[in-house]
Design a protein around this motif. Structure first.
Motif, PDB file in Angstrom:
ATOM      1  N   ILE A  85       0.776  -1.116   0.018  1.00  0.00           N
ATOM      2  CA  ILE A  85      -0.089  -0.035   0.010  1.00  0.00           C
ATOM      3  C   ILE A  85       0.809   1.144   0.092  1.00  0.00           C
ATOM      4  O   ILE A  85       0.557   2.185  -0.890  1.00  0.00           O
ATOM      5  CB  ILE A  85      -0.903   0.226   1.205  1.00  0.00           C
ATOM      6  N   ASP A  86       1.914   1.375   0.910  1.00  0.00           N
ATOM      7  CA  ASP A  86       2.706   2.550   1.071  1.00  0.00           C
ATOM      8  C   ASP A  86       3.302   2.765  -0.226  1.00  0.00           C
ATOM      9  O   ASP A  86       3.682   3.684  -0.765  1.00  0.00           O
ATOM     10  CB  ASP A  86       3.732   2.181   2.137  1.00  0.00           C
ATOM     11  N   TYR A  87       4.108   1.768  -0.731  1.00  0.00           N
ATOM     12  CA  TYR A  87       4.884   1.621  -2.090  1.00  0.00           C
ATOM     13  C   TYR A  87       3.839   2.139  -3.173  1.00  0.00           C
ATOM     14  O   TYR A  87       4.369   3.094  -3.833  1.00  0.00           O
ATOM     15  CB  TYR A  87       5.356   0.259  -2.647  1.00  0.00           C
ATOM     16  N   LEU A  88       2.668   1.825  -3.308  1.00  0.00           N
ATOM     17  CA  LEU A  88       1.856   2.061  -4.322  1.00  0.00           C
ATOM     18  C   LEU A  88       1.654   3.722  -4.065  1.00  0.00           C
ATOM     19  O   LEU A  88       1.745   4.563  -5.275  1.00  0.00           O
ATOM     20  CB  LEU A  88       0.574   1.371  -4.606  1.00  0.00           C
ATOM     21  N   LEU A  89       1.206   4.217  -2.998  1.00  0.00           N
ATOM     22  CA  LEU A  89       0.826   5.767  -2.967  1.00  0.00           C
ATOM     23  C   LEU A  89       2.030   6.612  -2.799  1.00  0.00           C
ATOM     24  O   LEU A  89       1.775   7.588  -3.321  1.00  0.00           O
ATOM     25  CB  LEU A  89       0.049   5.496  -1.393  1.00  0.00           C
ATOM     26  N   THR A  90       3.155   6.162  -2.466  1.00  0.00           N
ATOM     27  CA  THR A  90       4.287   7.054  -2.081  1.00  0.00           C
ATOM     28  C   THR A  90       4.946   7.295  -3.558  1.00  0.00           C
ATOM     29  O   THR A  90       5.665   8.129  -3.753  1.00  0.00           O
ATOM     30  CB  THR A  90       5.123   6.748  -1.228  1.00  0.00           C
ATOM     31  N   ASN A  91       4.589   6.232  -4.573  1.00  0.00           N
ATOM     32  CA  ASN A  91       5.430   6.238  -5.769  1.00  0.00           C
ATOM     33  C   ASN A  91       4.705   6.711  -7.027  1.00  0.00           C
ATOM     34  O   ASN A  91       4.882   6.814  -7.948  1.00  0.00           O
ATOM     35  CB  ASN A  91       6.055   4.868  -5.985  1.00  0.00           C
ATOM     36  N   TYR A  92       3.214   6.985  -6.620  1.00  0.00           N
ATOM     37  CA  TYR A  92       2.432   7.234  -7.579  1.00  0.00           C
ATOM     38  C   TYR A  92       2.734   8.645  -8.418  1.00  0.00           C
ATOM     39  O   TYR A  92       3.116   9.452  -7.260  1.00  0.00           O
ATOM     40  CB  TYR A  92       0.837   7.216  -7.007  1.00  0.00           C
ATOM     41  N   GLY A  93       2.940   8.837  -9.460  1.00  0.00           N
ATOM     42  CA  GLY A  93       3.339  10.088 -10.161  1.00  0.00           C
ATOM     43  C   GLY A  93       4.924  10.142 -10.311  1.00  0.00           C
ATOM     44  O   GLY A  93       5.170  10.933 -11.122  1.00  0.00           O
ATOM     45  N   SER A  94       5.445   9.283  -9.704  1.00  0.00           N
ATOM     46  CA  SER A  94       6.895   9.387  -9.806  1.00  0.00           C
ATOM     47  C   SER A  94       7.577   8.338 -10.761  1.00  0.00           C
ATOM     48  O   SER A  94       8.520   8.198 -11.468  1.00  0.00           O
ATOM     49  CB  SER A  94       7.686   9.649  -8.549  1.00  0.00           C
ATOM     50  N   LEU A  95       7.053   7.021 -10.488  1.00  0.00           N
ATOM     51  CA  LEU A  95       7.391   5.866 -10.805  1.00  0.00           C
ATOM     52  C   LEU A  95       6.279   5.505 -12.010  1.00  0.00           C
ATOM     53  O   LEU A  95       5.194   5.027 -11.690  1.00  0.00           O
ATOM     54  CB  LEU A  95       7.783   4.666  -9.974  1.00  0.00           C
TER      55      LEU A  95
END
Length: 206
Positions: A85-95
């Motif tokens: 969950i954290d990976y999806l939300l924090t990397n959305y828009g950058s990866l």
């Protein structure tokens, strides 16, 4: 309770898990929504976090469902689901890979399907604090194995001989409202991949 932002190398307290799920929904309102799909016998909430680029609306996109730890002492997937969950939300828009995934699908994530089994008593907030009273168990608080508590294509509606538990009803009702094209149910112990209707050892019957 703390939102458990940094202690990723330890199992969270139940209160920290709840705070973290609520934190994500509050911090990323355009990307995720938090849903309670039911309550356990000890009053704990069964949470599902939806992640998508327009999380508050139903779009014509493939729906994926991830759930973990319906056996309270098999928590291999519990922290990884939180990391996911954290990976999806924090990397959305950058990866770009993550952005495309979130833009093109609706992801539903339930990190802890049997909180009463994992945290055992209503007053217990810590996973596996020691002592027989609070030792995590496979079953729910009423002693029922939730993994055997669903209708079975071969064994019938109540193959285990028990009434449907609150957790079972919650997940059955939830899935009936969705159109999942892919789902994963994380356990712990042995590497096994199960397929639908695989409860028979006879070829052609399951």
């Amino acid at each position: 309770a703390a939102a458990w932002d940094t202690t990723w190398d330890a199992y969270p307290r139940y209160s920290e898990y709840v705070a973290k799920m609520q934190y994500w929904a509050t911090t990323y309102p355009s990307l995720c929504t938090l849903q309670s799909i039911g309550t356990t016998a000890l009053g704990r909430t069964l949470y599902v976090l939806k992640i998508s680029d327009n999380a508050s609306t139903d779009e014509t996109e493939p729906e994926f469902f991830y759930t973990s730890s319906m056996h309270g002492d098999e928590i291999t997937g519990y922290p990884p689901m939180l990391h996911f969950i954290d990976y999806l939300l924090t990397n959305y828009g950058s990866l770009s890979e993550i952005t495309n995934l979130v833009n093109g699908t609706e992801l539903y994530i339930n990190p802890l399907a049997n909180p009463d089994g994992s945290y055992k008593t209503i007053s217990n907030d810590i996973y596996n604090p020691g002592g027989a009273t609070n030792t995590p168990t496979r079953a729910n608080s009423l002693g029922v194995d939730l993994n055997r508590n669903y209708a079975d294509a071969i064994g019938g509606l109540h193959d285990d001989g028990f009434a449907y538990q609150l957790e079972t009803v919650a997940f059955m009702n939830f899935q009936a409202t969705r159109n999942f094209v892919l789902a994963a149910n994380y356990h712990g112990g042995t590497e096994v991949i199960n397929f639908p209707l695989d409860t028979s050892n006879t070829p052609g019957t399951g």
